[in-house]
Motif scaffolding. Structure first.
Motif, PDB file in Angstrom:
ATOM      1  N   ALA A 121      22.013 122.390 -68.083  1.00 34.17           N
ATOM      2  CA  ALA A 121      22.827 121.715 -69.094  1.00 34.17           C
ATOM      3  C   ALA A 121      22.158 120.427 -69.567  1.00 34.17           C
ATOM      4  CB  ALA A 121      24.202 121.393 -68.516  1.00 34.17           C
ATOM      5  N   SER A 122      22.326 120.136 -70.848  1.00 32.06           N
ATOM      6  CA  SER A 122      21.804 118.893 -71.406  1.00 32.06           C
ATOM      7  C   SER A 122      22.621 117.724 -70.861  1.00 32.06           C
ATOM      8  CB  SER A 122      21.912 118.917 -72.938  1.00 32.06           C
ATOM      9  OG  SER A 122      23.273 118.871 -73.331  1.00 32.06           O
ATOM     10  N   SER A 123      22.089 116.531 -71.003  1.00 33.70           N
ATOM     11  CA  SER A 123      22.822 115.357 -70.513  1.00 33.70           C
ATOM     12  C   SER A 123      24.115 115.170 -71.299  1.00 33.70           C
ATOM     13  CB  SER A 123      21.947 114.105 -70.586  1.00 33.70           C
ATOM     14  OG  SER A 123      21.535 113.872 -71.911  1.00 33.70           O
ATOM     15  N   GLU A 124      24.106 115.551 -72.569  1.00 32.43           N
ATOM     16  CA  GLU A 124      25.305 115.460 -73.398  1.00 32.43           C
ATOM     17  C   GLU A 124      26.388 116.419 -72.876  1.00 32.43           C
ATOM     18  OE1 GLU A 124      25.173 116.782 -77.605  1.00 32.43           O
ATOM     19  OE2 GLU A 124      25.374 114.626 -78.016  1.00 32.43           O
ATOM     20  N   THR A 125      25.984 117.648 -72.558  1.00 34.64           N
ATOM     21  CA  THR A 125      26.922 118.627 -72.012  1.00 34.64           C
ATOM     22  C   THR A 125      27.422 118.174 -70.654  1.00 34.64           C
ATOM     23  OG1 THR A 125      25.916 120.445 -73.215  1.00 34.64           O
ATOM     24  CG2 THR A 125      27.172 121.028 -71.250  1.00 34.64           C
ATOM     25  N   GLU A 126      26.528 117.651 -69.835  1.00 36.73           N
ATOM     26  CA  GLU A 126      26.917 117.172 -68.508  1.00 36.73           C
ATOM     27  C   GLU A 126      27.950 116.061 -68.620  1.00 36.73           C
ATOM     28  OE1 GLU A 126      25.020 115.014 -64.563  1.00 36.73           O
ATOM     29  OE2 GLU A 126      23.682 116.031 -65.973  1.00 36.73           O
ATOM     30  N   SER A 127      27.707 115.119 -69.499  1.00 35.89           N
ATOM     31  CA  SER A 127      28.635 114.008 -69.685  1.00 35.89           C
ATOM     32  C   SER A 127      30.001 114.509 -70.162  1.00 35.89           C
ATOM     33  CB  SER A 127      28.044 113.022 -70.692  1.00 35.89           C
ATOM     34  OG  SER A 127      28.930 111.977 -70.933  1.00 35.89           O
ATOM     35  N   ALA A 128      29.999 115.418 -71.141  1.00 36.49           N
ATOM     36  CA  ALA A 128      31.252 115.973 -71.659  1.00 36.49           C
ATOM     37  C   ALA A 128      31.990 116.748 -70.566  1.00 36.49           C
ATOM     38  CB  ALA A 128      30.976 116.866 -72.863  1.00 36.49           C
ATOM     39  N   ALA A 129      31.253 117.527 -69.777  1.00 32.95           N
ATOM     40  CA  ALA A 129      31.866 118.319 -68.709  1.00 32.95           C
ATOM     41  C   ALA A 129      32.495 117.413 -67.652  1.00 32.95           C
ATOM     42  CB  ALA A 129      30.831 119.243 -68.073  1.00 32.95           C
ATOM     43  N   ARG A 130      31.792 116.357 -67.284  1.00 41.87           N
ATOM     44  CA  ARG A 130      32.337 115.429 -66.278  1.00 41.87           C
ATOM     45  C   ARG A 130      33.608 114.748 -66.802  1.00 41.87           C
ATOM     46  NH1 ARG A 130      29.127 114.983 -61.938  1.00 41.87           N
ATOM     47  NH2 ARG A 130      26.948 115.565 -62.176  1.00 41.87           N
ATOM     48  N   GLN A 131      33.603 114.370 -68.076  1.00 40.14           N
ATOM     49  CA  GLN A 131      34.785 113.753 -68.665  1.00 40.14           C
ATOM     50  C   GLN A 131      35.953 114.730 -68.701  1.00 40.14           C
ATOM     51  OE1 GLN A 131      35.497 110.643 -69.458  1.00 40.14           O
ATOM     52  NE2 GLN A 131      37.537 111.254 -70.114  1.00 40.14           N
ATOM     53  N   LEU A 132      35.694 115.957 -69.121  1.00 41.02           N
ATOM     54  CA  LEU A 132      36.746 116.971 -69.149  1.00 41.02           C
ATOM     55  C   LEU A 132      37.304 117.226 -67.751  1.00 41.02           C
ATOM     56  CD1 LEU A 132      35.201 119.512 -71.665  1.00 41.02           C
ATOM     57  CD2 LEU A 132      37.350 118.264 -71.970  1.00 41.02           C
ATOM     58  N   LEU A 133      36.427 117.260 -66.768  1.00 39.63           N
ATOM     59  CA  LEU A 133      36.883 117.501 -65.395  1.00 39.63           C
ATOM     60  C   LEU A 133      37.723 116.331 -64.890  1.00 39.63           C
ATOM     61  CD1 LEU A 133      36.946 119.461 -63.083  1.00 39.63           C
ATOM     62  CD2 LEU A 133      34.783 118.524 -62.273  1.00 39.63           C
ATOM     63  N   ARG A 134      37.313 115.096 -65.214  1.00 43.79           N
ATOM     64  CA  ARG A 134      38.136 113.931 -64.826  1.00 43.79           C
ATOM     65  C   ARG A 134      39.530 114.043 -65.434  1.00 43.79           C
ATOM     66  NH1 ARG A 134      33.297 111.151 -65.073  1.00 43.79           N
ATOM     67  NH2 ARG A 134      33.501 110.695 -67.282  1.00 43.79           N
ATOM     68  N   GLU A 135      39.592 114.423 -66.710  1.00 46.97           N
ATOM     69  CA  GLU A 135      40.886 114.591 -67.378  1.00 46.97           C
ATOM     70  C   GLU A 135      41.716 115.671 -66.687  1.00 46.97           C
ATOM     71  OE1 GLU A 135      40.296 115.428 -71.529  1.00 46.97           O
ATOM     72  OE2 GLU A 135      39.089 113.616 -71.821  1.00 46.97           O
ATOM     73  N   ALA A 136      41.079 116.778 -66.396  1.00 48.04           N
ATOM     74  CA  ALA A 136      41.798 117.894 -65.765  1.00 48.04           C
ATOM     75  C   ALA A 136      42.297 117.518 -64.378  1.00 48.04           C
ATOM     76  CB  ALA A 136      40.886 119.114 -65.680  1.00 48.04           C
TER      77      ALA A 136
END
Length: 179
Positions: A121-136
């Motif tokens: 995963a790109s760093s952009e995807t990684e950052s978005a995924a981590r944010q989504l997981l924090r929200e979830a």
């Protein structure tokens, strides 16, 4: 010449097995040490009686990885073990029941790094995924769900998000999961 009893030989054999398997899996030293502590405990309390050394050592290593929150499935341990999966699972379940090892449940945050690496995963995807997981995780939406599936889902959502801004007004996670 000093002779060592069978009990000490059993302990040494189990600890060598744990070292061998941890090395083959590339596990951190903390996992090896925790697995060894678990093995020593079950050995000292007579848990090995009627069970294979290798099966108990494999189960202890798996428990050590879980305690240290290093995500390795039992299948990974089976691949480097010298016993079949059934014996490892049986020993692991019995250890949990008898010794109350305090093994925490696997969380999506535990497996997210593996998935990100696996899909490159790109760093952009990684950052978005981590944010989504924090929200979830903050909404308890995914409590009790399959952690690997949740982590893979946030990686997918993070990768396909057309708007990668910090405001996720129409986030699939905010809308809730379909039931």
């Amino acid at each position: 010449m000093v002779s060592h009893g069978g009990n000490e030989r059993t302990l040494r054999t189990g600890l060598r097995e744990i070292d061998r398997m941890a090395s083959a899996l590339g596990l951190p030293q903390a996992v090896t040490e925790t697995g060894s502590m678990v093995y020593r405990r079950i050995h000292d309390e007579g848990f090995l009686h009627g069970r294979t050394i290798e099966g108990c050592a494999s189960a202890a290593l798996y428990a050590g990885a879980r305690i240290e929150r290093i995500p390795r499935g039992i299948a990974a341990v089976v691949c480097v073990s010298r016993v079949e999966r059934k014996r490892i699972e049986r020993a692991y379940r019995a250890m949990l029941k008898e010794f109350r090892l305090g093994v925490p449940p696997v969380e999506p945050t535990d497996v997210l790094p593996q998935i990100l690496t696996a899909v490159d995963a790109s760093s952009e995807t990684e950052s978005a995924a981590r944010q989504l997981l924090r929200e979830a995780m903050s909404t308890d939406t995914f409590v009790g769900r399959y952690p690997g599936g949740v982590a893979a889902g946030v990686v997918y959502c993070g990768a396909v998000r057309p708007n990668r801004g910090s405001h996720r007004q129409n986030s699939p996670l905010q809308r809730g999961s379909p039931r």
